[in-house]
Scaffold this motif. Structure first.
Motif, PDB file in Angstrom:
ATOM      1  N   UNK A  90       0.878  -1.166   0.000  1.00 49.57           N
ATOM      2  CA  UNK A  90       0.000   0.000   0.000  1.00 49.57           C
ATOM      3  C   UNK A  90       0.917   1.218   0.000  1.00 49.57           C
ATOM      4  N   UNK A  91       0.911   1.922  -1.126  1.00 49.01           N
ATOM      5  CA  UNK A  91       1.809   3.062  -1.299  1.00 49.01           C
ATOM      6  C   UNK A  91       0.985   4.285  -1.701  1.00 49.01           C
ATOM      7  N   UNK A  92       1.119   5.341  -0.908  1.00 46.22           N
ATOM      8  CA  UNK A  92       0.465   6.622  -1.199  1.00 46.22           C
ATOM      9  C   UNK A  92       1.551   7.668  -1.404  1.00 46.22           C
ATOM     10  N   UNK A  93       1.545   8.335  -2.547  1.00 47.23           N
ATOM     11  CA  UNK A  93       2.511   9.398  -2.846  1.00 47.23           C
ATOM     12  C   UNK A  93       3.946   8.968  -2.558  1.00 47.23           C
ATOM     13  N   UNK A 122      -1.140  -5.419   2.415  1.00 50.42           N
ATOM     14  CA  UNK A 122      -2.409  -6.145   2.498  1.00 50.42           C
ATOM     15  C   UNK A 122      -2.162  -7.559   1.993  1.00 50.42           C
ATOM     16  N   UNK A 123      -2.537  -8.545   2.794  1.00 44.91           N
ATOM     17  CA  UNK A 123      -2.330  -9.938   2.405  1.00 44.91           C
ATOM     18  C   UNK A 123      -3.656 -10.681   2.336  1.00 44.91           C
ATOM     19  N   UNK A 124      -3.601 -11.839   1.707  1.00 44.90           N
ATOM     20  CA  UNK A 124      -4.781 -12.698   1.668  1.00 44.90           C
ATOM     21  C   UNK A 124      -5.231 -13.048   3.085  1.00 44.90           C
ATOM     22  N   UNK A 125      -4.288 -13.182   3.992  1.00 43.11           N
ATOM     23  CA  UNK A 125      -4.597 -13.484   5.392  1.00 43.11           C
ATOM     24  C   UNK A 125      -5.403 -12.338   6.024  1.00 43.11           C
ATOM     25  N   UNK A 126      -5.021 -11.092   5.715  1.00 44.99           N
ATOM     26  CA  UNK A 126      -5.784  -9.938   6.217  1.00 44.99           C
ATOM     27  C   UNK A 126      -7.218 -10.008   5.719  1.00 44.99           C
ATOM     28  N   UNK A 127      -7.378 -10.328   4.452  1.00 40.84           N
ATOM     29  CA  UNK A 127      -8.711 -10.441   3.859  1.00 40.84           C
ATOM     30  C   UNK A 127      -9.526 -11.513   4.567  1.00 40.84           C
ATOM     31  N   UNK A 142      -5.406  -3.080   6.323  1.00 47.07           N
ATOM     32  CA  UNK A 142      -4.005  -3.358   6.009  1.00 47.07           C
ATOM     33  C   UNK A 142      -3.175  -3.431   7.286  1.00 47.07           C
ATOM     34  N   UNK A 143      -2.043  -4.089   7.177  1.00 50.55           N
ATOM     35  CA  UNK A 143      -1.081  -4.114   8.273  1.00 50.55           C
ATOM     36  C   UNK A 143      -0.190  -2.887   8.105  1.00 50.55           C
ATOM     37  N   UNK A 144      -0.211  -2.006   9.086  1.00 48.79           N
ATOM     38  CA  UNK A 144       0.557  -0.769   8.960  1.00 48.79           C
ATOM     39  C   UNK A 144       1.910  -0.823   9.671  1.00 48.79           C
ATOM     40  N   UNK A 145       2.134  -1.861  10.455  1.00 45.61           N
ATOM     41  CA  UNK A 145       3.458  -2.068  11.033  1.00 45.61           C
ATOM     42  C   UNK A 145       4.268  -2.830   9.993  1.00 45.61           C
ATOM     43  N   UNK A 146       5.251  -2.140   9.435  1.00 43.49           N
ATOM     44  CA  UNK A 146       5.984  -2.694   8.300  1.00 43.49           C
ATOM     45  C   UNK A 146       7.417  -3.028   8.705  1.00 43.49           C
ATOM     46  N   UNK A 147       7.788  -4.267   8.441  1.00 41.44           N
ATOM     47  CA  UNK A 147       9.170  -4.689   8.606  1.00 41.44           C
ATOM     48  C   UNK A 147       9.752  -4.800   7.205  1.00 41.44           C
ATOM     49  N   UNK A 148      10.943  -4.286   7.015  1.00 41.18           N
ATOM     50  CA  UNK A 148      11.536  -4.285   5.679  1.00 41.18           C
ATOM     51  C   UNK A 148      13.007  -4.667   5.763  1.00 41.18           C
ATOM     52  N   UNK A 149      13.588  -4.896   4.584  1.00 38.50           N
ATOM     53  CA  UNK A 149      15.011  -5.200   4.479  1.00 38.50           C
ATOM     54  C   UNK A 149      15.611  -4.329   3.384  1.00 38.50           C
TER      55      UNK A 149
END
Length: 141
Positions: A40-43, A50-55, A75-82
């Motif tokens: 989910x990307x805004x600007x 958002x995952x199938x699991x969230x749905x 959506x899951x707003x806590x994002x872990x990234x690499x």
């Protein structure tokens, strides 16, 4: 093996929706692209995933309508990234400890890819195959 190597092998396609997209429309994109999660990307800012699991858990089990619910609501707003320089051990540890299946790849504040648990497992299998081949070759000498 690094995240950069995984993305070079699988591709760097990044699929995303806006937070104001309906869940139904997001699911349509996920189905068309054959992916289990979408960013989910805004600007240009990564807001969530958002995952199938969230749905399944937040729409189906709560008897909500995907056509009337917006992505930002579930959506899951806590994002872990690499980053591209992270290795697969870092990814596996993060995915296991946080119980997540998808990791956005971010460089200089920009999303440059996404890897899944499946991508990490495939990479580990390839490394193990190479190791076995080298050991077999060494033993045969």
């Amino acid at each position: 093996m690094t995240v950069a190597q995984i993305l070079n092998a699988k591709g760097k396609n990044v699929y995303s929706v806006l937070s104001t997209t309906t869940v139904y429309e997001a699911l349509k994109v996920m189905g068309e692209k054959n992916i289990g999660a979408i960013l989910v990307i805004d600007e240009s800012d990564l807001k969530g995933i958002l995952s199938e699991r969230d749905y399944a858990r937040k729409i189906i089990l709560k008897d909500r309508s995907s056509k009337e619910t917006f992505v930002h609501e579930i959506m899951e707003s806590t994002i872990f990234s690499v980053q591209l320089s992270n290795n697969i051990e870092d990814c596996m540890e993060l995915m296991s400890s946080k119980r997540i299946r998808h990791l956005p790849v971010i460089e200089d504040g920009i999303v440059v890819g996404i890897i899944s648990i499946s991508d990490v497992v495939k990479a580990i299998i390839e490394i193990q195959k190479d190791t076995i081949q080298h050991l077999n070759s060494y033993i045969s000498q």
